[in-house]
Design an enzyme around this catalytic site. Structure first.
Site, PDB file in Angstrom:
ATOM      1  N   ASP A 188       3.210 -30.555 -59.595  1.00 27.55           N
ATOM      2  CA  ASP A 188       2.992 -31.958 -59.240  1.00 27.55           C
ATOM      3  C   ASP A 188       2.952 -32.186 -57.735  1.00 27.55           C
ATOM      4  OD1 ASP A 188       3.114 -32.879 -61.973  1.00 27.55           O
ATOM      5  OD2 ASP A 188       5.272 -32.566 -61.891  1.00 27.55           O
TER       6      ASP A 188
ATOM      7  N   ASP B  26      13.594 -66.597 -31.840  1.00 23.52           N
ATOM      8  CA  ASP B  26      12.638 -66.032 -32.793  1.00 23.52           C
ATOM      9  C   ASP B  26      13.274 -64.874 -33.548  1.00 23.52           C
ATOM     10  OD1 ASP B  26      10.673 -67.750 -32.181  1.00 23.52           O
ATOM     11  OD2 ASP B  26       9.276 -66.285 -31.366  1.00 23.52           O
TER      12      ASP B  26
ATOM     13  N   VAL C 178       2.685 -61.748 -22.428  1.00 24.13           N
ATOM     14  CA  VAL C 178       3.901 -61.169 -23.006  1.00 24.13           C
ATOM     15  C   VAL C 178       4.489 -62.118 -24.042  1.00 24.13           C
ATOM     16  CG1 VAL C 178       6.268 -60.450 -22.510  1.00 24.13           C
ATOM     17  CG2 VAL C 178       4.411 -59.787 -20.975  1.00 24.13           C
ATOM     18  N   ALA C 179       4.435 -63.418 -23.773  1.00 22.45           N
ATOM     19  CA  ALA C 179       4.969 -64.404 -24.719  1.00 22.45           C
ATOM     20  C   ALA C 179       4.210 -64.409 -26.031  1.00 22.45           C
ATOM     21  CB  ALA C 179       4.924 -65.795 -24.094  1.00 22.45           C
TER      22      ALA C 179
ATOM     23  N   ASP D  12       4.071 -38.154 -65.083  1.00 25.06           N
ATOM     24  CA  ASP D  12       4.273 -37.020 -65.965  1.00 25.06           C
ATOM     25  C   ASP D  12       4.946 -37.528 -67.237  1.00 25.06           C
ATOM     26  OD1 ASP D  12       4.342 -34.354 -66.750  1.00 25.06           O
ATOM     27  OD2 ASP D  12       6.318 -34.016 -65.884  1.00 25.06           O
TER      28      ASP D  12
END
Length: 812
Positions: free
Chosen positions: A545, A639, A261-262, A308
C-alpha cells in the site's frame, strides 16, 4: 541442484554481476536545500520583505516577530519532508538479515545481502524469505504475504507452475523477499534479488510516487500571490497621491511601505499552523495520529476514500460465520482436528483453526478439555496435495477437516445437499471447509481417510466491523465515495462490499470494488482518480500500500496492523485501525478549513479597513489618521489574538451533511472578497467618522486616538460576528468558544492600558486618556459587527437550502 547449490566461487561471481541483495539507497536530499525550499511561497517571501521594512523603520520587535514566524514555519515543513525520506529506509529494513542456503553441497547461514540468483534457499516455519524464488520442494508449506498483497491469511504453497501473468496472490510455486514462512518447510531456487524482486518493485514505485500538495497549501499560495499584487497596487497608489500632493520623497517612501506592510496579515502562517495543530489534538481523540500538518485539512476536502478491506473495513481476523449441519457436532469435530491454541492475548497458529476454536469456546468447548478427555493417537497433517488434516483420538474416531471438493469424494454418508450449499456459501464470499468423521478406525489402518461421514460445512470469513458499515453511510451523506481495493478473490470482495453497503442489489462493482489488486494497480487507481479531479485519501497496512499512500492527497496507515514502511509513507496513522475513525476526522478537517477561511476573511477585512482610513484621508487632504506604529499594533495584537481564538472554534454539526468543496474552489472566492471589502469599508468608515469628528473639535493627537481606538474596538467586536458567515452570534452560542471571550477581554484591557499609561501614550503619540473617548470609540466599533449580524438575518429568505446527497445509493 537442490542438494548441491552453488559453489563459493560461482556465488562470488554472481554477486559481482548482480550486486548485493538489498534495496537501492537513494541519495538523501541536502538538509540545507530542504530547509531553503520551505521559504519559496509567496506569503513567506512577502513576510520576509515585511520584516526587512519593519527593521528599516526602526520597529525591531515587529521585525523579530515576523522572522520568528517565518523560521518556525520553515522548520515545520523541513521536519515533515525529512521524515518522509525515511520511508524507503524502513522498506530496506524489512528484508531478512540472514538466509539459509546450500553452498558447496552444505547448508550455510549467510548474510541476506549475499544471496544471489541460483542460490537454493532452505525454508522453515518462522523464517523470513531472503529473495524471490521458485519452489523445488514444498512440505505443508504456507507463507504470510501480507507485506505484498495486504491479505493476512497464509498462502498455501505447492509446485503447480505459474507464469509472469499469474496474479501475485495466486503464484503458489513461488516465495518472495520480505514475506515469512507460516508453516511447513521447503527449498527454492532464487530467481531475483534486490531491486528486481517484487519488494524492490514496490520500492521503485515508492520512489516515483509524488507527494501531492494539499488543497489548503495550493489555496494559501494563491492568496499569497493575491496579497503581493494588492501590496504593489497600494504602494503605487499612495506614491501617485503623494506626488500629486507634493509630499517629500522620503516621507512618501515610508508611508507607502508602511501601508504595504499593514496590508499583509503577518500572523496568518502562524494562525494556520496553530489551527492545524489544534486539529491534530482533536483528531488524536478520534484515534487518528497526524504526521503531516497540512493533511489535517486535506482530509476534510476528500471526495474519495480508497480503502483496504482486511483490518480496516473488517476485523482482520477469521471467524466462523455460518454452519451447515448439526452445529454442535460440526464445531466439536472441527475443534478436535486443530493444532492452534487460544491464549489470553489471542490465537496462536493457523487463523482458520483459531476461528474454529473461538467458535468452540463460545459454545463452552475448550481445546484443552478435548485434549485431556480424548487424547490424540495419530495425526495426519495438512499438505497442499491432500488439502485436509486428520486427527485420530482415543475414542477411536478419526476427525477430518479440509477442502470441500477433495473431501466429499471420500464420504459415504451425509453428503446430500452439500454441493449446493457449498456453492451458495462460496458465492457469499465465505471460505468453506468440510468436516467429517470415521468411527471405529482400525489402529493398523495406514490410510484411514476413507469411508467418511460428512457432518457438515463451516463457512468462514473476516467479518465486517459494524462501526465501519455505519461510517460508510456517514461518508456517503458527506458526499464522499468509498472505493474498496483488496487482494481477495473477486467473489469474496464483492460479497464483503455488499455486506458493507458499498453495493446494493443489482449494482455493478465496477469502479467501487477492485479485487486481486497489485501495488501497481493501487498506484494506478489513485493516479486515475486524481486525474479526474478527485481529492483522494488512501488507507492501507501492508508494504504493497505504501506507494499509493504516498501518491494520495492523504495517506492513512494502520497503527496496529500496519508495517513501518507504510506508516512512514503516510500522512496519518489510525491508532485503532478503524475506518469509522477516518470519518470522524473528516468532520474535524472540514471544521479546520472553515475556521481558517473565516479567520482569513476577518484578518483581511481589518487590513482593508486600515488601508481605507489612510487612503481616503490622503484623497481628502487630511493628516494621516494612523501612524505606522498604530498599524503594527493593530495587526499584531487586536487582529492576531482574536484570530487565534477564532481558529479554535469547534467544527459545525453540519460539516458532514454537505458535499466536499470542489478542489479548484478558491479559499477566497467572489463572495469572500465581497465580505472582505464590505467589512473593510464598514471598519474604515467608522474610524474615519471618528477621526474627522474629533479633528474638528480637538487636536490631531485626540483625533488619532479616536480613530485608532475605534479601529481597534471594531476589529475586536467583529470577531464575534465572524464565527459564522450564516448564523448570528446567539445561534452559534456566545459561550461555545470561551477562549474568544477571554481574548477579547484581554485585548480591550491591553488597548485601554496602552492609551492610559503615560509611557506608551507618548510612544504612540496619542492624546490624554478619556473614558468619554473610549466609550464613543466602543459604540462606533460596535457598528460593523451589528450591521453584519443584521445582514445575515436579512439575506436568509434568499439563500437556497443545501441538501446532503441522497442516501438511496452510493455515489459513483
Amino acid at each position: 541442484m537442490a542438494d548441491v547449490g552453488l559453489t563459493t566461487a560461482e556465488a562470488a561471481a554472481r554477486l559481482a554481476e548482480h550486486g548485493p541483495n538489498e534495496l537501492a539507497r537513494e541519495e538523501a536530499s541536502s538538509p540545507v536545500l530542504l530547509f531553503l525550499a520551505q521559504l519559496k511561497s509567496p506569503m513567506i517571501i512577502l513576510l520576509g520583505i515585511a520584516a526587512i521594512v519593519s527593521g528599516a523603520l526602526g520597529e525591531v520587535p515587529e521585525a523579530v516577530a515576523i522572522i520568528a514566524i517565518v523560521v518556525l514555519n520553515a522548520i515545520v515543513g523541513f521536519v515533515q519532508e525529512f521524515r518522509a525520506e525515511k520511508a524507503v529506509l524502513a522498506l530496506r529494513n524489512m528484508t531478512a538479515p540472514r538466509a539459509r542456503v546450500i553452498r558447496d553441497g552444505h547448508a550455510a547461514l549467510i548474510a541476506a545481502r549475499d544471496v544471489v540468483p541460483g542460490d537454493v534457499l532452505l525454508l522453515e516455519s518462522g523464517d523470513l524469505v531472503g529473495a524471490d524464488a521458485r519452489l523445488l520442494e514444498a512440505h505443508a508449506l504456507s507463507t504470510v504475504e501480507s507485506t505484498l498483497t495486504g491479505e493476512s491469511v497464509p498462502v498455501e504453497k505447492d509446485l503447480t507452475p505459474s507464469t509472469a501473468q499469474t496474479p501475485l496472490a495466486e503464484r503458489s510455486d513461488s516465495v518472495f523477499l520480505g514475506t515469512s514462512v507460516a508453516t511447513g518447510s521447503g527449498r527454492a531456487v532464487v530467481l531475483a534479488t534486490g531491486q528486481r524482486t517484487e519488494l524492490g518493485k514496490i520500492a521503485n514505485l515508492l520512489a516515483t510516487a509524488e507527494e501531492q500538495q494539499t488543497p489548503l497549501q495550493l489555496q494559501l499560495e494563491k492568496v499569497g500571490r493575491s496579497l503581493v499584487w494588492l501590496c504593489l497596487a497600494v504602494v503605487a497608489l499612495v506614491a501617485v497621491l503623494g506626488v500629486i500632493r507634493g509630499v517629500p520623497w522620503l516621507e512618501l517612501l515610508v508611508s507607502s511601505i508602511s501601508l504595504a506592510v499593514a496590508a499583509v496579515p503577518e500572523g496568518l502562517p502562524a494562525i494556520v499552523t496553530i489551527a492545524l495543530a489544534i486539529g491534530v489534538q482533536r483528531m488524536a481523540s478520534q484515534h487518528v495520529l497526524v504526521r503531516k500538518l497540512p493533511s489535517v485539512e486535506a482530509l476534510g476536502s476528500t471526495t474519495v476514500i480508497c480503502t483496504d478491506k482486511t483490518g480496516t473495513l473488517t476485523r482482520g481476523l477469521m471467524s466462523v460465520r455460518e454452519v451447515w449441519g448439526d452445529e454442535a457436532a460440526v464445531v466439536r469435530a472441527a475443534a478436535s482436528c486443530c493444532d492452534a491454541e487460544l491464549t489470553d492475548k489471542g490465537g496462536v497458529g493457523d487463523p482458520t483453526e483459531v476461528a474454529i476454536l473461538e467458535k468452540a469456546r463460545a459454545m463452552q468447548l475448550e481445546r484443552a478439555d478435548l485434549e485431556r478427555d480424548n487424547p490424540r493417537r495419530r495425526v495426519f497433517p495438512f499438505d497442499a496435495v491432500r488439502k485436509r488434516m486428520s486427527i485420530e483420538r482415543a475414542d477411536g474416531v478419526l476427525y477430518v477437516k479440509g477442502a470441500v471438493d477433495l473431501l466429499l469424494p471420500l464420504c459415504v454418508a451425509g453428503v446430500d445437499g452439500a454441493v449446493e450449499r457449498n456453492a451458495q456459501m462460496a458465492k457469499r464470499g465465505l471460505r468453506v471447509l468440510a468436516v467429517a468423521v470415521r468411527r471405529d478406525v482400525p489402529g493398523d489402518d495406514a490410510e484411514p481417510e476413507r469411508g467418511l461421514t460428512l457432518l457438515g460445512l463451516l463457512g468462514l470469513a473476516d467479518p465486517p466491523r459494524p462501526e465501519a458499515i455505519e461510517a460508510i453511510k456517514r461518508a456517503h451523506r458527506a458526499g464522499i465515495r468509498t472505493v474498496m481495493m483488496t487482494g481477495d478473490h473477486p467473489v469474496t470482495a464483492e460479497a464483503i462490499a455488499r455486506e458493507m453497503g458499498l453495493l446494493r442489489e443489482g449494482e455493478s462493482p465496477e469502479g467501487v470494488v477492485y479485487a486481486r489488486v497489485t501495488p501497481e494497480d493501487k498506484l494506478r487507481i489513485v493516479r486515475e482518480l486524481k486525474a479526474k479531479g478527485e481529492i483522494v485519501a488512501m488507507t492501507g497496512d501492508g508494504t504493497n500500500d505504501a506507494p499509493a499512500l504516498k501518491e494520495a492527497h492523504v495517506g492513512i496507515a494502520m497503527g496496529i496492523a500496519g508495517v513501518e514502511v507504510t506508516r512512514e509513507a503516510a500522512d496519518m496513522v489510525l491508532g485503532d485501525d478503524n475506518f469509522a475513525s477516518i470519518i470522524s476526522a473528516v468532520k474535524e478537517g472540514r471544521g479546520i478549513y472553515d475556521n481558517i477561511r473565516k479567520t482569513l476573511v476577518y484578518l483581511l477585512g481589518g487590513n482593508v479597513g486600515e488601508l481605507m482610513v489612510t487612503l481616503v484621508a490622503s484623497l481628502m487632504g487630511l493628516p494621516l489618521p494612523l501612524l505606522a506604529l498604530h498599524l503594527l499594533w493593530v495587526n499584531l495584537v487586536t487582529d492576531g489574538l482574536p484570530a487565534l481564538a477564532l481558529v479554535m472554534d469547534p467544527a459545525s454539526e453540519e460539516a458532514l451533511t454537505r458535499k466536499p468543496r470542489p478542489a479548484n474552489e478558491p479559499m477566497l472566492g467572489r463572495t469572500e472578497w465581497l465580505r472582505v471589502f464590505a467589512t473593510g469599508g464598514l471598519i474604515g468608515g467608522v474610524a474615519l467618522i471618528a477621526f474627522a469628528r474629533e479633528l474638528d473639535v480637538d487636536s490631531i493627537e485626540h483625533a488619532r486616538t479616536m480613530a485608532f481606538s475605534t479601529l481597534v474596538f471594531a476589529q475586536i467586536f467583529n470577531a464575534v460576528a465572524f464565527r459564522s458567515f450564516d448564523r448570528v452570534a446567539l445561534e452559534v452560542g456566545l459561550f461555545s468558544n470561551p477562549r474568544l471571550l477571554g481574548v477579547m477581554a484581554l485585548t480591550i484591557a491591553l488597548h485601554l492600558g496602552l492609551v492610559a499609561l503615560p509611557f506608551t501614550n507618548a510612544l504612540f503619540d496619542l492624546g490624554p486618556f478619556s473614558w468619554k473617548v473610549m466609550g464613543i470609540s466602543m459604540v462606533l466599533g460596535l457598528v460593523p459587527a451589528t450591521f453584519i449580524e443584521v445582514w445575515k438575518l436579512a439575506r436568509r429568505p434568499f439563500i437556497p437550502r443545501s441538501r446532503p446527497p441522497s442516501s438511496s445509493s452510493p455515489s459513483r
